[in-house]
Design a protein around this motif. Sequence first.
Motif, PDB file in Angstrom:
ATOM      1  N   ARG A  47       0.819  -0.928  -0.094  1.00  0.00           N
ATOM      2  CA  ARG A  47       0.158   0.200  -0.169  1.00  0.00           C
ATOM      3  C   ARG A  47       0.702   1.355  -0.365  1.00  0.00           C
ATOM      4  NH1 ARG A  47      -2.680  -3.542   3.410  1.00  0.00           N
ATOM      5  NH2 ARG A  47      -1.829  -2.166   5.141  1.00  0.00           N
ATOM      6  N   VAL A  48       2.186   1.023   0.763  1.00  0.00           N
ATOM      7  CA  VAL A  48       2.649   2.395   0.498  1.00  0.00           C
ATOM      8  C   VAL A  48       3.776   2.563  -0.888  1.00  0.00           C
ATOM      9  CG1 VAL A  48       5.079   3.431   2.176  1.00  0.00           C
ATOM     10  CG2 VAL A  48       3.086   1.963   3.413  1.00  0.00           C
ATOM     11  N   LYS A  49       3.874   1.981  -1.140  1.00  0.00           N
ATOM     12  CA  LYS A  49       4.573   1.476  -2.291  1.00  0.00           C
ATOM     13  C   LYS A  49       3.169   2.316  -3.734  1.00  0.00           C
ATOM     14  CE  LYS A  49       6.692  -1.123  -6.334  1.00  0.00           C
ATOM     15  NZ  LYS A  49       6.924  -1.810  -6.487  1.00  0.00           N
ATOM     16  N   ALA A  50       1.751   1.976  -3.612  1.00  0.00           N
ATOM     17  CA  ALA A  50       0.835   2.400  -4.532  1.00  0.00           C
ATOM     18  C   ALA A  50       0.682   3.501  -4.415  1.00  0.00           C
ATOM     19  CB  ALA A  50       0.006   1.237  -4.211  1.00  0.00           C
ATOM     20  N   LEU A  51       1.039   4.182  -2.786  1.00  0.00           N
ATOM     21  CA  LEU A  51       1.149   5.502  -2.065  1.00  0.00           C
ATOM     22  C   LEU A  51       2.025   6.658  -2.378  1.00  0.00           C
ATOM     23  CD1 LEU A  51      -0.975   4.944   1.141  1.00  0.00           C
ATOM     24  CD2 LEU A  51      -1.943   6.033  -1.140  1.00  0.00           C
ATOM     25  N   LYS A  52       3.120   6.270  -2.525  1.00  0.00           N
ATOM     26  CA  LYS A  52       4.299   6.578  -3.495  1.00  0.00           C
ATOM     27  C   LYS A  52       4.430   6.239  -4.659  1.00  0.00           C
ATOM     28  CE  LYS A  52       9.203   6.052  -4.209  1.00  0.00           C
ATOM     29  NZ  LYS A  52      10.736   5.071  -3.270  1.00  0.00           N
ATOM     30  N   GLU A  53       3.613   5.617  -5.714  1.00  0.00           N
ATOM     31  CA  GLU A  53       4.036   6.189  -7.196  1.00  0.00           C
ATOM     32  C   GLU A  53       2.460   7.166  -7.415  1.00  0.00           C
ATOM     33  OE1 GLU A  53       2.996   2.048  -7.786  1.00  0.00           O
ATOM     34  OE2 GLU A  53       5.035   1.467  -8.012  1.00  0.00           O
ATOM     35  N   ALA A  54       1.323   7.115  -6.602  1.00  0.00           N
ATOM     36  CA  ALA A  54       0.897   8.281  -6.870  1.00  0.00           C
ATOM     37  C   ALA A  54       0.661   9.634  -6.012  1.00  0.00           C
ATOM     38  CB  ALA A  54      -1.038   7.631  -5.665  1.00  0.00           C
ATOM     39  N   LYS A  55       1.883   9.156  -5.114  1.00  0.00           N
ATOM     40  CA  LYS A  55       2.164  11.086  -4.687  1.00  0.00           C
ATOM     41  C   LYS A  55       1.302  11.360  -3.529  1.00  0.00           C
ATOM     42  CE  LYS A  55       5.291  12.537  -8.333  1.00  0.00           C
ATOM     43  NZ  LYS A  55       6.087  11.430  -8.413  1.00  0.00           N
ATOM     44  N   ASP A  56       0.558  10.583  -2.553  1.00  0.00           N
ATOM     45  CA  ASP A  56      -0.730  10.158  -1.919  1.00  0.00           C
ATOM     46  C   ASP A  56       0.343  10.261  -0.780  1.00  0.00           C
ATOM     47  OD1 ASP A  56      -2.852  10.737  -0.773  1.00  0.00           O
ATOM     48  OD2 ASP A  56      -3.475   9.117  -2.226  1.00  0.00           O
ATOM     49  N   VAL A  57       0.112  11.696  -0.169  1.00  0.00           N
ATOM     50  CA  VAL A  57       0.673  11.351   1.336  1.00  0.00           C
ATOM     51  C   VAL A  57      -0.046  11.381   2.745  1.00  0.00           C
ATOM     52  CG1 VAL A  57       2.207  12.795   3.216  1.00  0.00           C
ATOM     53  CG2 VAL A  57       2.609  12.872   1.016  1.00  0.00           C
ATOM     54  N   ASP A  58      -1.423  12.131   1.939  1.00  0.00           N
ATOM     55  CA  ASP A  58      -2.481  12.044   2.793  1.00  0.00           C
ATOM     56  C   ASP A  58      -2.862  10.510   2.618  1.00  0.00           C
ATOM     57  OD1 ASP A  58      -2.472  14.986   3.030  1.00  0.00           O
ATOM     58  OD2 ASP A  58      -3.932  15.304   1.519  1.00  0.00           O
ATOM     59  N   GLY A  59      -3.316   9.635   1.463  1.00  0.00           N
ATOM     60  CA  GLY A  59      -3.360   8.791   1.491  1.00  0.00           C
ATOM     61  C   GLY A  59      -2.398   7.668   3.191  1.00  0.00           C
TER      62      GLY A  59
END
Length: 105
Positions: free
Chosen positions: A46-58
């Motif tokens: 999940r963190v990897k996917a959020l990183k790819e999306a640049k989604d710090v809020d996520g």
Amino acid sequence: KDAAEDKSEKDKKDYYDPKDCYFDPECHGKVDWDRVGPLKEGFFARVKALKEAKDVDGLKKMWPGAHKGLASLGMPEDRIDYILYKWAKYVWAEAFEEKDAAEDK
């Protein structure tokens, strides 16, 4: 000792982290580590996917659920956020640069 043995000892010391519940014998015995593995794998994904999306809020939004998951496996409350931070920083260090810079001052 030869140079390889010295390096091996240094690697162990660098890797050993007394704040990490895994390395603290008293804390380690309280946790269901067989179930931590799958939780950790899911967290990393999940963190990897959020990183790819640049989604710090996520990342901030998923934290309480991951915290609750580790608590349900017996990890003491005072150790959970440290572990989650360590895991998340391993995958997405840039998400923590401002926090780390503030702590270094």
